[in-house]
Design an enzyme around this catalytic site. Structure first.
Site, PDB file in Angstrom:
ATOM      1  N   TYR A  50       0.848  -1.197   0.000  1.00 45.53           N
ATOM      2  CA  TYR A  50       0.000   0.000   0.000  1.00 45.53           C
ATOM      3  C   TYR A  50       0.886   1.251   0.000  1.00 45.53           C
ATOM      4  O   TYR A  50       0.699   2.166  -0.800  1.00 45.53           O
ATOM      5  CB  TYR A  50      -0.915  -0.003   1.231  1.00 45.53           C
ATOM      6  CG  TYR A  50      -1.843   1.201   1.285  1.00 45.53           C
ATOM      7  CD1 TYR A  50      -3.129   1.133   0.759  1.00 45.53           C
ATOM      8  CD2 TYR A  50      -1.417   2.404   1.844  1.00 45.53           C
ATOM      9  CE1 TYR A  50      -3.966   2.232   0.782  1.00 45.53           C
ATOM     10  CE2 TYR A  50      -2.248   3.512   1.866  1.00 45.53           C
ATOM     11  CZ  TYR A  50      -3.520   3.424   1.341  1.00 45.53           C
ATOM     12  OH  TYR A  50      -4.342   4.524   1.355  1.00 45.53           O
ATOM     13  N   LYS A 135     -27.831   2.247  18.568  1.00 50.47           N
ATOM     14  CA  LYS A 135     -27.752   3.717  18.635  1.00 50.47           C
ATOM     15  C   LYS A 135     -26.332   4.065  19.057  1.00 50.47           C
ATOM     16  O   LYS A 135     -25.945   3.880  20.209  1.00 50.47           O
ATOM     17  CB  LYS A 135     -28.766   4.259  19.634  1.00 50.47           C
ATOM     18  CG  LYS A 135     -28.813   5.779  19.637  1.00 50.47           C
ATOM     19  CD  LYS A 135     -30.000   6.285  20.442  1.00 50.47           C
ATOM     20  CE  LYS A 135     -30.199   7.783  20.265  1.00 50.47           C
ATOM     21  NZ  LYS A 135     -29.105   8.572  20.783  1.00 50.47           N
ATOM     22  N   LYS A 313     -36.752   1.637  13.281  1.00 47.59           N
ATOM     23  CA  LYS A 313     -37.258   2.467  12.187  1.00 47.59           C
ATOM     24  C   LYS A 313     -38.240   1.649  11.355  1.00 47.59           C
ATOM     25  O   LYS A 313     -37.968   0.469  11.067  1.00 47.59           O
ATOM     26  CB  LYS A 313     -36.102   2.929  11.291  1.00 47.59           C
ATOM     27  CG  LYS A 313     -35.070   3.758  12.035  1.00 47.59           C
ATOM     28  CD  LYS A 313     -33.832   4.025  11.195  1.00 47.59           C
ATOM     29  CE  LYS A 313     -32.835   4.832  12.010  1.00 47.59           C
ATOM     30  NZ  LYS A 313     -31.557   5.022  11.304  1.00 47.59           N
TER      31      LYS A 313
HETATM   32  S1  IVH Z   1     -31.564   7.997  12.860  1.00 45.46           S
HETATM   33  C1  IVH Z   1     -34.669  10.886  11.708  1.00 45.46           C
HETATM   34  N1  IVH Z   1     -30.021   5.995  13.592  1.00 45.46           N
HETATM   35  O1  IVH Z   1     -29.088   9.627  17.670  1.00 45.46           O
HETATM   36  C2  IVH Z   1     -33.815   9.997  12.493  1.00 45.46           C
HETATM   37  N2  IVH Z   1     -29.742   8.078  14.694  1.00 45.46           N
HETATM   38  O2  IVH Z   1     -31.589  11.965  17.739  1.00 45.46           O
HETATM   39  C3  IVH Z   1     -32.441  10.470  12.486  1.00 45.46           C
HETATM   40  N3  IVH Z   1     -27.938   8.084  16.362  1.00 45.46           N
HETATM   41  O3  IVH Z   1     -27.654  12.387  17.398  1.00 45.46           O
HETATM   42  C4  IVH Z   1     -31.512   9.671  13.280  1.00 45.46           C
HETATM   43  N4  IVH Z   1     -27.329   5.993  16.084  1.00 45.46           N
HETATM   44  O4  IVH Z   1     -26.679  10.886  15.544  1.00 45.46           O
HETATM   45  C5  IVH Z   1     -30.341   7.291  13.788  1.00 45.46           C
HETATM   46  N5  IVH Z   1     -28.731   4.136  14.110  1.00 45.46           N
HETATM   47  C6  IVH Z   1     -29.025   5.434  14.304  1.00 45.46           C
HETATM   48  C7  IVH Z   1     -28.366   6.242  15.244  1.00 45.46           C
HETATM   49  C8  IVH Z   1     -28.748   7.559  15.402  1.00 45.46           C
HETATM   50  C9  IVH Z   1     -27.094   7.126  16.738  1.00 45.46           C
HETATM   51  C10 IVH Z   1     -27.930   9.452  16.931  1.00 45.46           C
HETATM   52  C11 IVH Z   1     -27.965  10.552  15.920  1.00 45.46           C
HETATM   53  C12 IVH Z   1     -28.601  11.682  16.677  1.00 45.46           C
HETATM   54  C13 IVH Z   1     -29.498  10.974  17.627  1.00 45.46           C
HETATM   55  C14 IVH Z   1     -30.905  11.012  17.096  1.00 45.46           C
END
Ligand code: IVH
Length: 695
Positions: A50, A135, A313
Site C-alpha cells: 500500500y 444507537k 425504524k
Molecule cells: S436515525 C430521523 N439511527 O441519535 C432519524 N440516529 O436523535 C435520524 N444516532 O444524534 C436519526 N445511532 O446521531 C439514527 N442508528 C441510528 C443512530 C442515530 C445514533 C444518533 C444521531 C442523533 C441521535 C438522534
C-alpha cells in the site's frame, strides 16, 4: 485490483494522457485497498505494498500538480488550519428522535402500538416490518457528495444549521472521498462519527505520556476531534463512521436508485463503500424489537464501541412518508435507550482500600446512583496520580462510569460545580487495615502497605507465598486450604501455621484426618530450612530468590540483615537503592520483626554462620549452565551448590560460559557447548570441581 488495469506491467510509451490515466488507476487501487482495510476489516495487501503505491501516486502528483484533486487519497491528512468553523444550512433538516427509556417490552410495544394507531391498522392487520439498529454514541454527521465526490461534511448543530467540518472528516479513512460511478449526482449520507474504545484508550494513554489533556469518554474525544480547527490534530485522533440514513438525494441522470425500504437503502450505501453496522437487522412486530433490544443489550460490553441504546425504524419508505413528522421528530423512528453507563453524582468522601498485594487504592464514596443497571455507592479512583490529574476532591460532582462487570470508576469532574474550598486528598501515612507505613516507590504510581505478612488484607497472598515450593515448601498448603484457614480465622499470622493442631484442621470442611496429618507433617518438615529460603518466604518486596541468596551469602546470619543499614545493604551484590530501602522498611515494622521472632520460637531454623565460615568462593566469576537430568542431584540443589561456591548459574550457553553441567537427555545446550568448545562436566565432574580438585 481493478479489472482492466495492470499496475505492475512495464510502462507503456508516454503520451500526454498517460499521467492522468495512471493517477486515476493508482487512486482507484488505493481506494479499493483502503476500503477493504478500514471498512471491511479485510486487508488484502501488505502495508508495505500500500505504502509503495501511495508513494508512487504522491510522486506522480508532485510532478503534475494540476492533476491533484481534493479527493485523492494523498490529500486526506494535509489539513488547512481554519479561523473558525463556517455555518452550513442543511438542505434537509437533521432531525432528532423520540426516546423511550422504558423497559424492553413496554418501550418497544408502546412504539409499535403508536405506529399502528397512526396508520389506522387494526389487530387483524399484519405485523409491521422494522429495521433495528444500534444507537451509536458519537456525533451525527451529514456527508454531501456531488457527482460522487465528497464536497462537504457538516455537524448537526441545531438541526437546521450545523458547522462545516469537511477538512477534518476527510481524515477519517472509513469515509469514502469518491463513490463508484452511477451514484445520484447529489447524495447526502447521514451517520455517526465515533471513536472505538480501544482507540480511545490508546489516545488517552498517548495524551497522558505527552502531558496532554485526557478525555472522559469516547464520545467527547470524538466530538473534540471533529471540531478541531487544525485537521492535522484530527488526523491523529482515530475516528470511525457508521452510515444510518440519507439527507438530500436526487436521482441520477439514468433514473438513479429509488429505494423502497430503509434496509435496501442501507445495503446500497454499504455497496457504495460506507460502513454499516453488522448488527443492523430487520425485525417484524414488537416481539422482534424486544428480542433485538435484549440481544444487543447482552452483547453491549463486548462491542468495540459505545452504544447508548437501539433505534427502531419503520422499514417501508412509503409508510415512513405516510407517518411523517411531529415537530422535529419522525413518527416512524424511536430510540430505545439502555440504562446509562455514565452518570453524574457527588463524592461524599474518599477512603482507601488495601489489595491482596498491599496496593492501596483510593475509593470514592458516592451519593448512591443507578448506573449500568445497578446502584453504585463506590467507585475506584485508581491512585493518587489519577486523583491529582482529574482534580477530584471531596464534595465534587463527578462522572461515574460502570460498564458491564467492570469496577465503577470516576472518569472526571464536572467543572464549575465546586462550592467553596475543599482540601486536596492525601494518602494516609499508615495502612488502615494494619497500621504499617504506607509508601510509594520512585517511578511507581501506586502506594503500598509495608505490612506484608502482618497485614490482614495481604494475609492469604503472604501465606501462599510463604508456603511455596521455592520458599518454605509446605506441601499441601494450597489456595483452597489457605482460603479456609484464613476465612475461619484459624490463621491470622504466619506463626499460627505452626500452631495448627489436628482438631482445628479436621474441623474444616472436606478435610479428612489423613490429609490433616499430611499437612501437619509437611509443616513440621518445613521447619528445617535454609536462610535464603526463609528470607525469600518472608515476601519482602523486591526480594526474590536470587537476592535472598545474595543477602544470605553476604551477611551469613539473619540478625545482621534485619539490622543492616541501607548503606550496608547496598554493599550486597545486585542490591540497589530500591531493594535496600524495601528491606529496610520491612524490618523497621515492629510487627514484621515480631513475626520473625515467633517463627523462630515455633522451631523454624536454618544453619547460620558468620560470614567467614561460608563456603570458599572457588567458582567466583565463573558462569555455569545446567542442562538435562543429573543422576542424584535435583536441579535446585545443584544450582544452590554452585551458587554457594560463587558461580553464576545462567540459562543459556554463550562464549562466556565457563562450564556446562550436563545430565541425561541434555539437548541443544550441550550441542551449543560442544560447538563453542565450552568444557562439559557430568555430575561427578561438577562435585569434583566444587571440592576444589576439579578441572
Ligand atoms: S436515525 C430521523 N439511527 O441519535 C432519524 N440516529 O436523535 C435520524 N444516532 O444524534 C436519526 N445511532 O446521531 C439514527 N442508528 C441510528 C443512530 C442515530 C445514533 C444518533 C444521531 C442523533 C441521535 C438522534
Amino acid at each position: 485490483m481493478t479489472e482492466s488495469l495492470d499496475l505492475f506491467s512495464a510502462p507503456a510509451p508516454v503520451d500526454k494522457a498517460q499521467p492522468a490515466i495512471k493517477i486515476k488507476a493508482l487512486r482507484d487501487q488505493l481506494n479499493q485497498w483502503a476500503h477493504q482495510y478500514y471498512v471491511l476489516d479485510e486487508p488484502t495487501v501488505p502495508d508495505a505494498e500500500y505504502d509503495r503505491v501511495f508513494r508512487e501516486l504522491q510522486a506522480l502528483e508532485a510532478a503534475h500538480p494540476d492533476l491533484v484533486t481534493p479527493d485523492s487519497p494523498t490529500q486526506r491528512v494535509i489539513g488547512a488550519v481554519m479561523d473558525g468553523l463556517a455555518p452550513v444550512r442543511h438542505t434537509v433538516p437533521m432531525l432528532s428522535i423520540h426516546t423511550e427509556t422504558d423497559t424492553e417490552a413496554t418501550g418497544a410495544q408502546a412504539f409499535d402500538a403508536r405506529v399502528r394507531r397512526e396508520l389506522g391498522l387494526t389487530d387483524a392487520d399484519p405485523a409491521i416490518e422494522y429495521v433495528a439498529e444500534p444507537k451509536f454514541d458519537g456525533l451525527a454527521m451529514s456527508l454531501r457528495y456531488e457527482n460522487g465526490r465528497l464536497v462537504q461534511a457538516a455537524t448537526r448543530g441545531d438541526g437546521e444549521v450545523g458547522e462545516d467540518v469537511t477538512h477534518n472528516i476527510r481524515t477519517i479513512r472509513q469515509i469514502p472521498l469518491t463513490l463508484p460511478e452511477g451514484v445520484p449526482p447529489l447524495l447526502e449520507v447521514r451517520g455517526e462519527v465515533y471513536m472505538r474504545r480501544a482507540d480511545f484508550d490508546a489516545l488517552n494513554e498517548r495524551q497522558r505520556e505527552q502531558g496532554g489533556k485526557t478525555f472522559v469518554n469516547p464520545r467527547n474525544a470524538a466530538a473534540g476531534a471533529v471540531r478541531q480547527l487544525d485537521s492535522n490534530i484530527t488526523a491523529q485522533r482515530p475516528l470511525s463512521f457508521f452510515a444510518y440514513g440519507l439527507g438530500a438525494i436526487t436521482p441520477s441522470a439514468e433514473g438513479g436508485p429509488v429505494f423502497r425500504t430503509h434496509y435496501e437503502m442501507l445495503q446500497t450505501l454499504k455497496s457504495w463503500g460506507f460502513p454499516v453496522a453488522a448488527q443492523v437487522q430487520i425485525a417484524v412486530g414488537a416481539t422482534e424489537l424486544v428480542a433485538f433490544h435484549q440481544q444487543v443489550g447482552a452483547s453491549r460490553d463486548a462491542l468495540p464501541y459505545d452504544i447508548d441504546g437501539v433505534v427502531y425504524k419503520v422499514n417501508s419508505l412509503q409508510l415512513q412518508r405516510d407517518l411523517g413528522f411531529k415537530t422535529r421528530e419522525p413518527r416512524w423512528a424511536v430510540a430505545h435507550k439502555y440504562p446509562a453507563q455514565e452518570i453524574a453524582t457527588k463524592i461524599e468522601g474518599i477512603d482507601v482500600q488495601v489489595g491482596r498485594t498491599g496496593k492501596i487504592t483510593p475509593v470514592a464514596r458516592l451519593a448512591p446512583v443507578f448506573v449500568g443497571g445497578v446502584t453504585v455507592t463506590n467507585a475506584t479512583l485508581h491512585n493518587l496520580f489519577e486523583i491529582r490529574k482529574k482534580g477530584v476532591r471531596v464534595g465534587d460532582t463527578v462522572i461515574v462510569r460502570r460498564a458491564g462487570d467492570v469496577i465503577p470508576e470516576v472518569v472526571g469532574v464536572m467543572p464549575g460545580k465546586r462550592t467553596g474550598y475543599v482540601p486536596n486528598f492525601r494518602m494516609p501515612a499508615a495502612c488502615p487495615v494494619c497500621g504499617s507505613a504506607v509508601v510509594r516507590e520512585k517511578g511507581e504510581a501506586n502506594h503500598r502497605c509495608t505490612g506484608g505478612l502482618f497485614c490482614a488484607a495481604q494475609r492469604k497472598e503472604a501465606i501462599l507465598h510463604f508456603a511455596a515450593r521455592r520458599a518454605m515448601d509446605i506441601e499441601g498448603l494450597g489456595d483452597k486450604l489457605v482460603d479456609q484457614l484464613v476465612d475461619a480465622n484459624v490463621i491470622r499470622t504466619l506463626p499460627d501455621l505452626y500452631r495448627l493442631g489436628l482438631t482445628s484442621l479436621i474441623a474444616l470442611e472436606r478435610m479428612a484426618e489423613k490429609s490433616a496429618q499430611n499437612v501437619l507433617a509437611a509443616l513440621e518438615k518445613s521447619k528445617q530450612t535454609t536462610l535464603p529460603r526463609f528470607l525469600f518466604a518472608l515476601g519482602i518486596r523486591h526480594v526474590g530468590e536470587a537476592t535472598a541468596k545474595d543477602l544470605a551469602r553476604h551477611f551469613g546470619v539473619l540478625d545482621a540483615i534485619m539490622d543492616a543499614t541501607e548503606e550496608q545493604l547496598l554493599a550486597v551484590n545486585d542490591v540497589g537503592p530500591i531493594v535496600a530501602k524495601a528491606i529496610r522498611t520491612f524490618f523497621e515494622q515492629p510487627h514484621n520483626r515480631e513475626v520473625v521472632e515467633q517463627l523462630r520460637a515455633c522451631g523454624v531454623t536454618w544453619p547460620e554462620g558468620p560470614v567467614a565460615e561460608r563456603a570458599p568462593q572457588i567458582l567466583a566469576g565463573k558462569t555455569v549452565v545446567l542442562t538435562g537430568t543429573l543422576p542424584t542431584l535435583s536441579r535446585d540443589a545443584a544450582k544452590d551448590m554452585l551458587e554457594a561456591a560463587g558461580a553464576k548459574v545462567a540459562g543459556s550457553v554463550s562464549k562466556k560460559t565457563s562450564y556446562v553441567v550436563a545430565g541425561e537427555e541434555a539437548g541443544s545446550k550441550l550441542v551449543k557447548a560442544q560447538e563453542l568448545g565450552v568444557p562439559v562436566l557430568d555430575e561427578a565432574g561438577m562435585l569434583e570441581l566444587l571440592s576444589g580438585q576439579g578441572v
